[in-house]
Design a protein around this motif. Structure first.
Motif, short mmCIF file in Angstrom:
data_model
loop_
_atom_site.label_atom_id
_atom_site.label_comp_id
_atom_site.label_asym_id
_atom_site.label_seq_id
_atom_site.Cartn_x
_atom_site.Cartn_y
_atom_site.Cartn_z
N PRO A 6 130.94 122.16 9.05
CA PRO A 6 131.11 121.05 8.11
C PRO A 6 132.53 120.51 8.07
O PRO A 6 133.49 121.21 8.42
N VAL A 7 132.66 119.26 7.63
CA VAL A 7 133.96 118.57 7.61
C VAL A 7 134.21 118.03 6.20
O VAL A 7 133.29 117.53 5.54
N VAL A 8 135.44 118.11 5.77
CA VAL A 8 135.85 117.50 4.52
C VAL A 8 136.95 116.49 4.81
O VAL A 8 137.85 116.76 5.61
N GLN A 9 136.84 115.31 4.21
CA GLN A 9 137.85 114.26 4.40
C GLN A 9 138.52 113.97 3.06
O GLN A 9 137.85 113.77 2.05
N VAL A 10 139.85 113.94 3.07
CA VAL A 10 140.59 113.76 1.83
C VAL A 10 141.73 112.77 2.05
O VAL A 10 142.11 112.47 3.17
N ARG A 11 142.26 112.30 0.92
CA ARG A 11 143.45 111.45 0.92
C ARG A 11 144.56 112.19 0.18
O ARG A 11 144.35 112.68 -0.94
N ALA A 137 152.89 114.22 0.77
CA ALA A 137 151.54 113.66 0.88
C ALA A 137 150.65 114.54 1.75
O ALA A 137 149.46 114.74 1.44
N ILE A 138 151.21 115.08 2.83
CA ILE A 138 150.43 115.99 3.68
C ILE A 138 150.08 117.26 2.91
O ILE A 138 148.96 117.76 2.97
N LEU A 143 146.10 120.59 -0.02
CA LEU A 143 145.71 121.20 -1.29
C LEU A 143 144.34 120.71 -1.74
O LEU A 143 143.49 121.50 -2.19
N ARG A 144 144.09 119.43 -1.62
CA ARG A 144 142.80 118.88 -2.03
C ARG A 144 141.67 119.42 -1.16
O ARG A 144 140.58 119.74 -1.66
N ALA A 145 141.94 119.51 0.15
CA ALA A 145 140.91 120.04 1.04
C ALA A 145 140.57 121.48 0.68
O ALA A 145 139.39 121.87 0.67
N ARG A 146 141.56 122.28 0.37
CA ARG A 146 141.32 123.67 -0.02
C ARG A 146 140.55 123.77 -1.33
O ARG A 146 139.68 124.63 -1.49
N GLU A 147 140.87 122.87 -2.27
CA GLU A 147 140.16 122.87 -3.55
C GLU A 147 138.69 122.53 -3.36
O GLU A 147 137.80 123.16 -3.97
N ALA A 149 136.98 122.96 -0.57
CA ALA A 149 136.38 124.08 0.15
C ALA A 149 136.10 125.25 -0.79
O ALA A 149 135.01 125.86 -0.74
N GLU A 150 137.05 125.56 -1.65
CA GLU A 150 136.86 126.68 -2.59
C GLU A 150 135.70 126.42 -3.54
O GLU A 150 134.97 127.34 -3.92
N ALA A 151 135.52 125.14 -3.93
CA ALA A 151 134.40 124.80 -4.81
C ALA A 151 133.06 125.07 -4.14
O ALA A 151 132.04 125.27 -4.82
N LEU A 152 133.06 125.08 -2.81
CA LEU A 152 131.84 125.35 -2.05
C LEU A 152 131.77 126.80 -1.56
O LEU A 152 130.86 127.14 -0.80
N GLY A 153 132.74 127.59 -1.98
CA GLY A 153 132.76 128.97 -1.51
C GLY A 153 133.16 129.08 -0.05
O GLY A 153 132.79 130.05 0.63
N ALA A 154 133.93 128.10 0.43
CA ALA A 154 134.34 128.08 1.84
C ALA A 154 135.86 128.06 1.91
O ALA A 154 136.57 128.13 0.89
N ARG A 155 136.38 127.94 3.12
CA ARG A 155 137.82 127.85 3.33
C ARG A 155 138.11 126.85 4.45
O ARG A 155 137.27 126.62 5.33
N VAL A 156 139.28 126.26 4.41
CA VAL A 156 139.71 125.32 5.44
C VAL A 156 140.01 126.10 6.71
O VAL A 156 140.73 127.11 6.68
N THR A 157 139.48 125.63 7.84
CA THR A 157 139.66 126.36 9.09
C THR A 157 140.52 125.61 10.11
O THR A 157 141.23 126.24 10.89
N ALA A 158 140.47 124.28 10.12
CA ALA A 158 141.24 123.54 11.13
C ALA A 158 141.43 122.09 10.70
O ALA A 158 140.64 121.55 9.93
N LEU A 159 142.50 121.49 11.24
CA LEU A 159 142.76 120.07 11.04
C LEU A 159 142.15 119.28 12.19
O LEU A 159 142.41 119.58 13.36
#
Length: 215
Positions: A6-11, A137-138, A143-147, A149-159
């Motif tokens: 899965p992928v998460v996109q953030v600003r 900004a980066i 930080l947003r991506a990790r939040e 992911a954590e809400a889904l019980g997951a973790r960020v793995t790669a950019l």
């Protein structure tokens, strides 16, 4: 671009207010007379007086540029008969020492037929504030991506992707105007408060995350 998982996109965004590095102001000397030569002579004399003051300012003035010279006839409403000549010359002054800025502007404005406008506060194009805002900004995007992911019980793995999203940095301006009249006596003191500059940065980022825990 193909991705695994899965992928998460953030600003990511950052906003900073920092002190300015530079102050710019404009000095305009003017002259008017029925005779063209007299107008040009007066204009040259007043412009020279401005240059003398700027020459005597020492390291206060970092840069000066003459950018607008105008000489025009004034005619009657009907016909082309010239009744007077108008002349003006404008010099843009850049200052880095703000402690002497107000005094210098008032000394210039105290000259005969001289107008002073400004200051306009700015950051240098290479100011570290821009770099710091982009880094922040980066960090915000991560930080947003990790939040998420954590809400889904997951973790960020790669950019996957990182792109600048603006907005463009915009300098803040403040303006005042002083018209000189050649009054006698010393110029009054004037304290100017540098206007904080707004620096903004934004990025769009896409990250892969581990498998969510949706139970």
């Amino acid at each position: 671009m193909a991705t695994d998982g899965p992928v998460v996109q953030v600003r990511g965004e950052a906003y900073r207010e920092v002190p300015p590095d530079l102050a710019r102001f404009a000095v305009t000397a003017t002259a008017r007379d029925r005779d063209r030569e007299a107008t040009l002579t007066r204009l040259a004399e007043r412009a020279a007086a401005v240059r003398v003051l700027l020459d005597g300012s020492g390291p206060t003035v970092a840069r000066r540029e003459t950018g607008d010279l105008r000489v025009r006839p004034e005619t009657r409403r009907s016909g082309e008969r010239v009744v007077a000549w108008h002349g003006s010359v404008t010099t843009t002054v850049t200052v880095t020492d703000f402690t002497a800025l107000g005094e210098l502007m008032l000394r210039l404005a105290d000259q005969d037929q001289v107008e002073v406008a400004g200051p306009w506060w700015e950051l240098r194009p290479d100011s570290p504030a821009y770099r710091e805002a982009r880094h922040a900004a980066i960090g915000d995007a991560l930080l947003r991506a990790r939040e998420y992911a954590e809400a889904l019980g997951a973790r960020v793995t790669a950019l996957i992707e990182l792109a600048d999203a603006g907005p463009a940095d915009r300098p803040m301006f403040a303006r005042a105007a002083f018209a000189g009249g050649g009054a006698g006596g010393g110029a009054p003191e004037l304290e100017l408060d540098p206007q904080p500059q707004t620096v903004q940065a934004a990025v769009q980022a896409r990250f892969t995350i581990s498998a969510p825990v949706l139970d």
